[in-house]
Design an enzyme around this catalytic site. Structure first.
Site, short mmCIF file in Angstrom:
data_model
loop_
_atom_site.label_atom_id
_atom_site.label_comp_id
_atom_site.label_asym_id
_atom_site.label_seq_id
_atom_site.Cartn_x
_atom_site.Cartn_y
_atom_site.Cartn_z
N GLU A 1 1.26 6.02 8.63
CA GLU A 1 1.27 5.25 10.01
C GLU A 1 2.35 5.99 10.89
OE1 GLU A 1 -0.72 1.18 10.95
OE2 GLU A 1 1.03 0.97 9.37
N ARG B 1 -4.05 -2.45 11.24
CA ARG B 1 -4.67 -1.35 10.48
C ARG B 1 -6.30 -1.77 10.74
NH1 ARG B 1 -1.10 -0.09 5.20
NH2 ARG B 1 0.46 1.37 6.20
#
Length: 459
Positions: A265, A289
């Site tokens: 990420e 997410r």
């Protein structure tokens, strides 16, 4: 660090008795063993795999904590209340509130504990679902997983704690006084307490089929040993499982090859964008997410592309690894990159120009992204990584309380039995925020050891 070689022990050298047996050698298991040893317990770590580190070794982004000295030194004023609320919101408000409060309040203590062991996380980045930089990582910007495991193993070596690999536990036998731990080769070990830190079940088709058959076709970012062994050990002695249907699909995994690679990420946190086959953005790249993964799936295309430049790459050292294993497409110009990934150069140029305008104005009018806006995509060369969603994390697992004590099916504490890390459920709700799992391993790994020592001393 790359020159450090950790020496494990042969199971032939296992003694017949320990105060504490830690099962699993990821972040939760290693931190639990160190803390238990420092509290005076005779401890050993059992790892079923040949390789140590579990899924922790694959983590890439960092470790979340609020109100840390690192944040203050960089002029970032955070609050535990905000961290709590954003994690609760990200988890669909299905997080165990007592666990979440304990987690948030002890996160900065975990950062300090690591520092006390010369494990320094003094750089900050941001992950999806967060609105402030609270993801701590090493100053080298290298992936946190390998950095953490390497340094925890250095501490294990320094403190002469025994780690036994190729030591698969097949049964726990529990009575009111202690445990018997049975290994695959038939060996039996006695211990006053057991700390279970065996990780999740993201690589178990059997368990995924039982709870989420809709995800059976997805690949996984998990290491092969993430097969839910700890869940089976625990339920056989009466432990309760919770939220087993909560399985996280990570939006950005490279699944084109036989091996699946997690694209951390931090790549988006440092400024990368996602585009579809029409070279257009389609989502706030740093939403949770769950939302980002669903947006990619709902394209009904062959995944999506992460787009970034050299300046972003300079802030994410994991890109060097991704490139080395052939996951990165490169272009000296945006048009050259577009041709390399078979999309329209004109469309990609237009998208990047609009994104850079949003950066300059600090206003993403298209998808209202408010984080990862520090730098435009403007420094050659330019890069792209093809990504698909993949099974990444299992939020459900063994039911524990905020003190890492395992609960039975009636909600009662199983004496002397503790669990920490991905093997447990309840903390994350229906969606884990990036950067929270590493914090979880240290916070609850330590707490399991502290409570184990307290239990032994009280007997």
């Amino acid at each position: 660090m790359s020159n450090f070689v950790f020496k494990t022990n042969s199971i032939n050298n296992l003694e017949s008795y320990y105060d504490a047996i830690v099962i699993g050698s990821g972040g939760a298991g290693l931190s639990a063993a160190i803390q238990a040893h420092e509290l005076g317990l005779k401890v050993a770590i059992l790892e079923k795999n040949n390789k140590l580190g579990g899924n922790t070794a694959r983590a890439s982004s960092g470790m979340n904590a609020a109100e840390t000295n690192i944040q203050y030194q960089q002029g970032i004023i955070d609050s535990m209340t905000k961290f709590y609320q954003e994690t609760l919101q990200g988890g669909g408000q299905l997080n165990d509130p007592d666990m979440l409060h304990f987690f948030v309040e002890h996160a900065p203590l975990a950062i300090a504990w690591l520092k006390d062991h010369n494990i320094l996380l003094n750089e900050l980045t941001i992950t999806g679902g967060m609105t402030i930089k609270r993801t701590h990582r090493p100053a080298s910007k290298e992936p946190i997983g390998n950095f953490l495991i390497t340094n925890l193993l250095k501490e294990i070596t320094k403190q002469h704690i025994n780690v036994f690999n190729n030591a698969k536990v097949v049964e726990l036998i529990h009575n009111e006084k202690d445990f018997a731990i049975k290994l695959e080769n038939g060996q039996l070990i006695s211990a006053k307490v057991v700390i279970l830190a065996t990780g999740g079940f993201g690589a178990s088709k059997e368990i995924i089929k039982k709870y989420r058959p809709d995800l059976l076709s997805y690949k996984t970012t998990n290491q092969d040993g993430s097969t839910g062994d700890g869940l089976k050990l625990a339920t056989k002695i009466g432990a309760q499982l919770i939220q087993m249907n909560f399985i996280q699909v990570h939006p950005t995994a490279q699944t084109d090859n036989q091996h699946t690679y997690l694209i951390g990420e931090a790549v988006r946190g440092e400024g990368a964008i996602l585009i579809n086959q029409a070279a257009a953005r389609f989502v706030n790249e740093l939403d949770t997410r769950k939302i980002v993964a669903n947006a990619i799936t709902n394209l009904h295309e062959d995944g999506a592309w992460l787009i970034l430049d050299q300046e972003i790459r300079n802030h994410v050292k994991a890109l060097e690894f991704y490139d080395a294993v052939g996951l990165v497409k490169t272009g000296q110009t945006i048009s050259e990159l577009a041709n390399a990934i078979s999309i329209s150069p004109q469309a990609l140029i237009k998208t990047i120009q609009r994104w850079n305008q949003a950066i300059a104005q600090n206003n993403d009018v298209d998808y209202h992204r408010t984080t990862g806006l520090e730098r435009p995509i403007a420094t050659a060369p330019y890069f792209a990584i093809h990504v698909h969603p993949a099974i990444h994390y299992t939020m459900g697992g063994i039911h524990i309380d905020q003190h890492a004590r395992v609960l039975d099916i009636s909600g009662n504490i199983i004496k002397g039995f503790y669990a920490a890390g991905e093997v447990t459920g309840g903390l994350h709700g229906n969606n884990r925020i990036g950067g929270n799992s590493i914090t979880e391993t240290i916070v609850f790994g330590r707490e399991a050891a502290i409570q184990a020592a307290k239990y032994i001393l009280s007997k």
